[in-house]
Design an enzyme around this catalytic site. Structure first.
Site, PDB file in Angstrom:
ATOM      1  N   CYS A 199       0.854  -1.183   0.000  1.00  0.00           N
ATOM      2  CA  CYS A 199       0.000   0.000   0.000  1.00  0.00           C
ATOM      3  C   CYS A 199       0.887   1.229   0.000  1.00  0.00           C
ATOM      4  O   CYS A 199       1.650   1.460  -0.931  1.00  0.00           O
ATOM      5  CB  CYS A 199      -0.983  -0.018   1.170  1.00  0.00           C
ATOM      6  SG  CYS A 199      -0.224  -0.077   2.806  1.00  0.00           S
ATOM      7  N   ARG A 254      -2.286  -0.692   5.462  1.00  0.00           N
ATOM      8  CA  ARG A 254      -3.488  -1.222   4.823  1.00  0.00           C
ATOM      9  C   ARG A 254      -3.194  -2.581   4.193  1.00  0.00           C
ATOM     10  O   ARG A 254      -4.045  -3.459   4.137  1.00  0.00           O
ATOM     11  CB  ARG A 254      -3.981  -0.246   3.741  1.00  0.00           C
ATOM     12  CG  ARG A 254      -4.593   1.013   4.308  1.00  0.00           C
ATOM     13  CD  ARG A 254      -4.930   2.020   3.209  1.00  0.00           C
ATOM     14  NE  ARG A 254      -3.727   2.638   2.644  1.00  0.00           N
ATOM     15  CZ  ARG A 254      -3.737   3.480   1.602  1.00  0.00           C
ATOM     16  NH1 ARG A 254      -4.878   3.763   1.006  1.00  0.00           N
ATOM     17  NH2 ARG A 254      -2.622   4.012   1.156  1.00  0.00           N
TER      18      ARG A 254
END
Lengths: 295, 142
Positions: free
Chosen positions: A248, A253
């Site tokens: 990410c 994430r």
């Protein structure tokens, strides 16, 4: 002694149900001496406004990252962090956090780098616990320091570096979990998030765009095993035997998606590229695909 | 004329420096709790967002005569951003435009917070100050 597993039927359909607990399970096990509950948030003060009774704070900046090199703590640092919280190698750890458990998944991933055996995520995280009106407190959690052993950090199995990503292009699936605007190169950072200083926008060539949020329900919990299989399997064509790399912006994430692929869908070999776009988008001469055309 | 802080803000900086690390977090939390809510007339109004803060924070300046008033909005789930806004509000609300423009945007560097909340997160303060100053300069030039 590890605690009993949560036998919830939703969890039972996942590949590794032992890696998750429901809010019900946690509520009924609070206070167990072999359980350590950890809150890991994006907002460094949120824990102090109220936390699950008995929970301890682990901050990704201050406790999990090395303060000089862009890397994780070393075995001494990890042992000191655990010992200060009374964690032993046999502790059952349940991690929860704000913002869909991003940093909780990240913390779980770091505990996994050090091979901590029994570490679980609270499905739904802080938001679901609070929404259900469960107990929160600002009381300081008392701990008796332990003597966590020095264990090597395994950077090969679940962690990918820039060269691994280069080698992956054309040879195995890459999963970009950022927002569509970041993937296309229109944005250099998350929508509404700080500029983290990437010189270039776009994505690693061949990477699939599967935003992390697709794996989550609005209450913060994970989608069902069937729903996840439909997204990552039927739609994206990923298979449990694939060697997958997720990335990410700085690896938080993609820890969420790493957790989904590894523990909910049972993929054997998923690595999280924690250098992610902040490294790739600044690295000299790495290939980039940029579908977005600047006006 | 850069350098000296308005007395109220200097007092806050001193307050942080004088306490130990844990108490600094508590103090920041107090400032987040003390941040006044937006007055009714500004609720529902589109305010400028401070994008450098990880969680939503909005800032609005108003000038009355030579006195500046500062207004902030941030959700309760974002106590760090609220805390920074609370410090800026408590230290600079009621100051003159010149006093605020002369306040170094990096004043928080001397508060001893970087070690307890990480240097990266301290950038928010500079971002808040930059928005406040820009709004004041734009208003002066309008």
């Amino acid at each position: 002694m590890p605690l009993s597993l949560d036998t919830d039927t939703k969890l039972a359909a996942y590949a590794h149900p032992a890696r998750l607990v429901t809010t019900d399970w946690l509520a009924s096990h609070l206070g167990d001496p072999d359980l350590v509950v950890i809150e890991s948030d994006e907002d460094v003060l949120l824990y102090h406004t109220g936390h699950i009774p008995g929970a301890l704070k682990v901050d990704w900046h201050l406790d999990l990252n090395d303060d000089t090199t862009r890397d994780y703590v070393d075995p001494e640092g990890f042992a000191a962090m655990c010992s200060a919280r009374g964690i032993t190698r046999d502790s059952t750890i349940v991690v929860y956090g704000d913002n869909f458990n991003w940093w909780a998944a990240y913390a779980l991933w770091v505990f996994s780098l050090f091979g901590h055996e029994d570490v679980r995520l609270l499905d739904g995280g802080r938001a679901k616990w609070v929404a259900e009106g469960r107990a929160m407190t600002t009381d300081a959690t008392e701990t008796t320091p332990s003597d966590y052993p020095l264990v090597p950090r395994d950077d090969a199995t679940i962690r990918a570096f820039k060269d691994d990503v280069l080698a992956q292009i054309g040879n195995g699936p890459l999963v970009d979990v950022r927002s569509p605007g970041e993937y296309s190169g229109e944005l250099l950072h998350m929508p509404d998030y700080p500029q983290e200083g990437a010189q270039r926008g776009g994505h690693v060539p061949t990477a699939k765009s599967v935003p992390w949020k697709r794996a989550a329900n609005d209450d913060g919990s994970f989608k069902s095993a069937d729903e996840l299989r439909a997204i990552y399997g039927d739609e994206q064509g990923l298979k449990a035997g694939d060697d997958v790399i997720t990335y990410c912006r700085i690896g938080e994430r993609s820890s969420h998606t790493w957790f989904v692929l590894t523990h909910l869908l049972g993929f054997d070999h998923v690595r999280n590229y924690d250098g992610s776009w902040v490294e790739w988008g600044n690295a000299v001469r790495v290939p980039i695909e940029k579908p977005y055309v600047d006006a | 004329m850069n350098g000296a802080l308005p007395p109220k803000l200097q007092g806050i900086v001193d307050e942080f420096v004088e306490v130990d690390r844990t108490e600094r977090l508590d103090l920041l939390l107090e400032y987040s709790r003390d941040l006044p809510d937006l007055p009714e007339r500004l609720q529902g109004v589109e305010l400028e967002r401070v994008h450098e803060c990880q969680t939503p924070l909005f800032v609005q300046t108003e000038v009355e005569g030579d006195t500046v008033h500062l207004f902030f909005a941030a959700p309760d789930e974002a106590p760090t951003s609220k805390g920074f806004a609370g410090i800026v509000h408590a230290g600079l609300d009621g100051c003159t435009i010149d006093e605020i423009l002369a306040t170094p945007s990096d004043f928080a560097a001397g508060m001893g917070l970087a070690g307890v909340i990480s240097p990266l997160r301290m950038r928010s303060v500079g971002a808040i100050m930059a928005r406040v100053k820009r709004q004041l300069v734009e208003r002066a030039m309008a």
